[in-house]
Design an enzyme around this catalytic site. Structure first.
Site, PDB file in Angstrom:
ATOM      1  CB  THR A  73      10.573  -6.491  10.984  1.00 20.29           C
ATOM      2  OG1 THR A  73      10.102  -5.691  10.083  1.00 20.29           O
ATOM      3  CG2 THR A  73      11.423  -7.409  10.576  1.00 20.29           C
ATOM      4  CE  LYS A 108      -6.820   9.869   3.734  1.00 21.55           C
ATOM      5  NZ  LYS A 108      -5.405   9.877   3.776  1.00 21.55           N
ATOM      6  CB  CYS A 163       5.293   1.036   5.573  1.00 24.77           C
ATOM      7  SG  CYS A 163       4.236  -0.346   4.830  1.00 24.77           S
ATOM      8  CB  ILE A 176       6.282  -8.369   1.149  1.00 26.65           C
ATOM      9  CG1 ILE A 176       5.877  -6.967   1.473  1.00 26.65           C
ATOM     10  CG2 ILE A 176       7.517  -8.422   0.286  1.00 26.65           C
ATOM     11  CD1 ILE A 176       5.322  -6.164   0.268  1.00 26.65           C
ATOM     12  CE  LYS A 180      10.939  -0.389   3.166  1.00 23.46           C
ATOM     13  NZ  LYS A 180       9.806  -0.256   2.149  1.00 23.46           N
ATOM     14  NE  ARG A 206      14.183  24.379  -7.350  1.00 21.33           N
ATOM     15  CZ  ARG A 206      14.006  25.257  -8.385  1.00 21.33           C
ATOM     16  NH1 ARG A 206      13.580  24.600  -9.588  1.00 21.33           N
ATOM     17  NH2 ARG A 206      13.816  26.566  -8.303  1.00 21.33           N
ATOM     18  NE  ARG A 242      13.011   1.645  -3.661  1.00 21.92           N
ATOM     19  CZ  ARG A 242      13.827   2.258  -4.203  1.00 21.92           C
ATOM     20  NH1 ARG A 242      14.044   2.025  -5.618  1.00 21.92           N
ATOM     21  NH2 ARG A 242      14.918   3.148  -3.533  1.00 21.92           N
TER      22      ARG A 242
HETATM   23  N1  SAJ Z   1      -0.723   9.463   3.961  1.00 27.49           N
HETATM   24  C1  SAJ Z   1      -1.144  10.614   4.324  1.00 27.49           C
HETATM   25  N2  SAJ Z   1      -0.897  11.667   3.304  1.00 27.49           N
HETATM   26  C2  SAJ Z   1      -0.357  11.421   2.226  1.00 27.49           C
HETATM   27  C3  SAJ Z   1      -0.102  10.073   1.620  1.00 27.49           C
HETATM   28  C4  SAJ Z   1      -0.284   8.982   2.756  1.00 27.49           C
HETATM   29  O1  SAJ Z   1      -1.795  11.013   5.209  1.00 27.49           O
HETATM   30  O2  SAJ Z   1      -0.196  12.305   1.321  1.00 27.49           O
HETATM   31  C5  SAJ Z   1      -1.133   8.318   5.010  1.00 27.49           C
HETATM   32  C6  SAJ Z   1      -1.846   7.287   4.438  1.00 27.49           C
HETATM   33  O3  SAJ Z   1      -3.361   7.451   4.739  1.00 27.49           O
HETATM   34  C7  SAJ Z   1      -1.647   5.903   5.302  1.00 27.49           C
HETATM   35  C8  SAJ Z   1       0.007   6.176   5.620  1.00 27.49           C
HETATM   36  O4  SAJ Z   1       0.006   7.589   5.222  1.00 27.49           O
HETATM   37  O5  SAJ Z   1      -2.320   5.918   6.393  1.00 27.49           O
HETATM   38  C9  SAJ Z   1       0.665   5.411   4.702  1.00 27.49           C
HETATM   39  O6  SAJ Z   1       0.426   5.497   3.284  1.00 27.49           O
HETATM   40  P1  SAJ Z   1       1.257   5.418   1.863  1.00 27.49           P
HETATM   41  O7  SAJ Z   1       0.559   5.883   0.880  1.00 27.49           O
HETATM   42  O8  SAJ Z   1       2.796   5.937   2.448  1.00 27.49           O
HETATM   43  O9  SAJ Z   1       1.481   3.932   1.767  1.00 27.49           O
HETATM   44  P2  SAJ Z   1       1.862   2.589   2.291  1.00 27.49           P
HETATM   45  O10 SAJ Z   1       2.561   2.794   3.847  1.00 27.49           O
HETATM   46  O11 SAJ Z   1       1.005   1.459   2.220  1.00 27.49           O
HETATM   47  O12 SAJ Z   1       3.452   2.266   1.632  1.00 27.49           O
HETATM   48  C10 SAJ Z   1       4.542   2.979   1.925  1.00 27.49           C
HETATM   49  C11 SAJ Z   1       5.357   3.337   0.371  1.00 27.49           C
HETATM   50  N3  SAJ Z   1       6.444   3.974   0.565  1.00 27.49           N
HETATM   51  C12 SAJ Z   1       6.716   5.340  -0.008  1.00 27.49           C
HETATM   52  O13 SAJ Z   1       6.237   5.585  -0.785  1.00 27.49           O
HETATM   53  C13 SAJ Z   1       8.114   5.837   0.391  1.00 27.49           C
HETATM   54  C14 SAJ Z   1       5.594   2.089  -0.397  1.00 27.49           C
HETATM   55  O14 SAJ Z   1       6.275   2.203  -1.396  1.00 27.49           O
HETATM   56  C15 SAJ Z   1       6.500   0.844   0.557  1.00 27.49           C
HETATM   57  O15 SAJ Z   1       6.709  -0.157  -0.107  1.00 27.49           O
HETATM   58  C16 SAJ Z   1       5.625   0.842   1.888  1.00 27.49           C
HETATM   59  O16 SAJ Z   1       5.413   1.892   2.540  1.00 27.49           O
HETATM   60  C17 SAJ Z   1       6.570  -0.298   2.559  1.00 27.49           C
HETATM   61  O17 SAJ Z   1       6.091  -1.541   2.520  1.00 27.49           O
HETATM   62  O18 SAJ Z   1       7.535  -0.077   3.138  1.00 27.49           O
END
Ligand code: SAJ
Length: 424
Positions: A83, A395, A257, A12, A203, A243, A151
């Site tokens: 963190t 996947k 995250c 970041i 957040k 919805r 985000r």
């Molecule tokens: N995952 C699933 N199924 C899904 C989507 C994701 O199993 O449908 C898994 C992914 O494979 C991965 C994990 O979840 O292992 C997280 O993936 P993610 O697509 O949520 O992406 P991150 O963790 O890289 O980013 C998230 C995002 N948060 C949200 O979408 C609410 C991003 O916007 C944040 O800025 C980031 O966390 C963060 O830094 O907090």
């Protein structure tokens, strides 16, 4: 020109420093890792993000970003340090507090201090503000403290840094508006002002919501497997409702995250955080569930050899933090399976050779990350090099319809045809 220090040049901090330098700020990038500063100075951009490499190299060459191991006098300071979770899953604020302390020798009246690191609710009000006031500052009067969570989606950071709406949570309204002035220089989305604790909680809710949604998808998938129903078809049809938006099941939830942030709510209200805690438990249990399915599919195959496709925590990134693939591999190796890994993002050497080596004589291709490349591979051709023509696609990257009349047997997380007829 306004001077700004960005403390923490990671996923970041570095993109944020580059964005601010490109929008008229005199930036000093600060990091305690000297190794990292040397890499940056040599133009080695250690974070793979579209456009980041070119932008940072150009800024470094033009002196748009200066580097320092310690903060220098500036008008504002942005803290974007890690963190991590501690053993008990509570938030480790060591790096944040060390960053705040490191600013004190150069902090001056009128400065703005912005926390971007993800922290538990009340961190700014009850932990950081007292540190600044013990140093003689009056927060909201002669120094301003705000919490501005990022985000951005890893893999699309530079685009989302400008496009996304931004929450600015101040310890006072004045703190929020002073911080907002900085983000208005590059954010095209809305700038939403609130107080610090609300921003901290928002957040955490964003990522907890996503974690809970994924946990529902993973739980429904396990139930559908048990009942002989195609979970992917159920989720696809349910999402036709105006919805409803159920996310995708998978081998687990990784990254720094979603796999971490919900615990920062749980630590503050453990007795009340029931759904959030259960979601973490469900998602953390997926690697074991997937490993169990692999063992069932390979039941009876002597000294089975598995080609694991994708070990990063999600598709099209090289980040391994909290990756569920690592837990699955550990389980399978300890059960005696022979594992060969193919991940074009993590091992970016000779893709063709690595791919051949991984599938040669393999009894399964186990897809654990949805890298773009995996969607267009010729699995029939790969099957010809395998000992057993078997793919377990956790996947759902392969379009099974393209392989209905081929030799290869493909399972995915919802496909009841494969599950029921082969008893997984
Ligand atoms: N995952 C699933 N199924 C899904 C989507 C994701 O199993 O449908 C898994 C992914 O494979 C991965 C994990 O979840 O292992 C997280 O993936 P993610 O697509 O949520 O992406 P991150 O963790 O890289 O980013 C998230 C995002 N948060 C949200 O979408 C609410 C991003 O916007 C944040 O800025 C980031 O966390 C963060 O830094 O907090």
């Amino acid at each position: 020109m306004q001077k700004l220090c960005v403390l923490g040049l990671g996923y970041i901090g570095l993109p944020t420093a580059a964005m601010l330098a490109s929008h008229g700020y005199a930036i000093t990038g600060v990091d305690i890792e000297n190794e990292l500063l040397l890499k940056l100075a040599a133009g080695d951009i250690y974070i793979e993000e579209p456009e980041l490499d070119i932008t940072v190299k150009k800024l470094m060459a033009e002196g748009g970003i200066k580097l320092s191991p310690v903060p220098v006098p500036a008008d504002a300071y942005i803290i974007a340090v890690p963190t991590p979770c501690q053993e008990d899953k509570s938030c480790d604020l060591t790096y944040v507090l060390a960053a705040v302390e490191s600013i004190l020798p150069v902090a001056a009246t009128g400065n703005v201090i912005i926390i971007e690191s993800t922290v538990p609710p009340h961190t700014c009000d009850r932990i950081i503000k007292p540190v600044l006031e013990a140093a003689g500052f009056k927060v909201g009067a002669d120094i301003h403290l705000a919490y501005c969570p990022e985000r951005v989606l890893p893999g699309n950071i530079m685009q989302e840094l400008t496009a996304n709406n931004r929450i600015i949570g101040g310890c006072t309204r004045r703190c929020a508006s002073r911080a907002a002035e900085i983000f208005k220089s590059f954010v095209n989305g809305q700038i939403l002002l609130t107080d610090a604790k609300t921003a901290e909680m928002t957040k955490l809710l964003e990522n907890s919501f996503r974690d809970v949604n994924i946990a529902l998808a993973n739980e429904i998938t396990q139930i559908c497997h048990h009942l002989g129903i195609n979970a992917l078809e159920v989720i696809r049809l349910a999402n036709q409702h105006p919805r409803v938006n159920v996310l995708d099941p998978g081998p687990g939830v990784g990254g720094h995250c979603l796999a971490v942030d919900p615990y920062f709510i749980i630590e503050k209200a453990p007795a009340l955080s029931k759904i959030i805690a259960q979601a973490r438990q469900t998602n953390s249990g997926m690697p074991q569930y997937i490993a169990g399915k692999v063992k069932k599919l390979l039941n009876g195959v002597d000294k089975a050899r598995i080609a694991v496709f994708g070990i990063s925590y999600k598709g099209n990134v090289s980040d391994l933090r909290e990756s569920p693939a690592l837990a699955i591999i550990e389980d399978l190796v300890s059960a005696g399976y022979r594992i060969a890994i193919y991940d074009p993002y993590v091992y970016a050497d000779n893709h063709a050779a690595d791919l051949q080596r991984a599938v040669e004589n393999a009894d399964m291709i186990l897809i654990l990350a949805d890298h773009q490349e995996f969607k267009s591979l010729d699995y029939d051709a790969l099957a010809k090099q395998m000992r057993t023509p078997l793919v377990f696609d956790t996947k759902n990257v392969i379009n099974c319809n393209e392989y209905h009349c081929s030799e290869i047997i493909i399972y995915n997380l919802g496909n009841v045809y494969c599950a029921a007829s082969h008893g997984i």
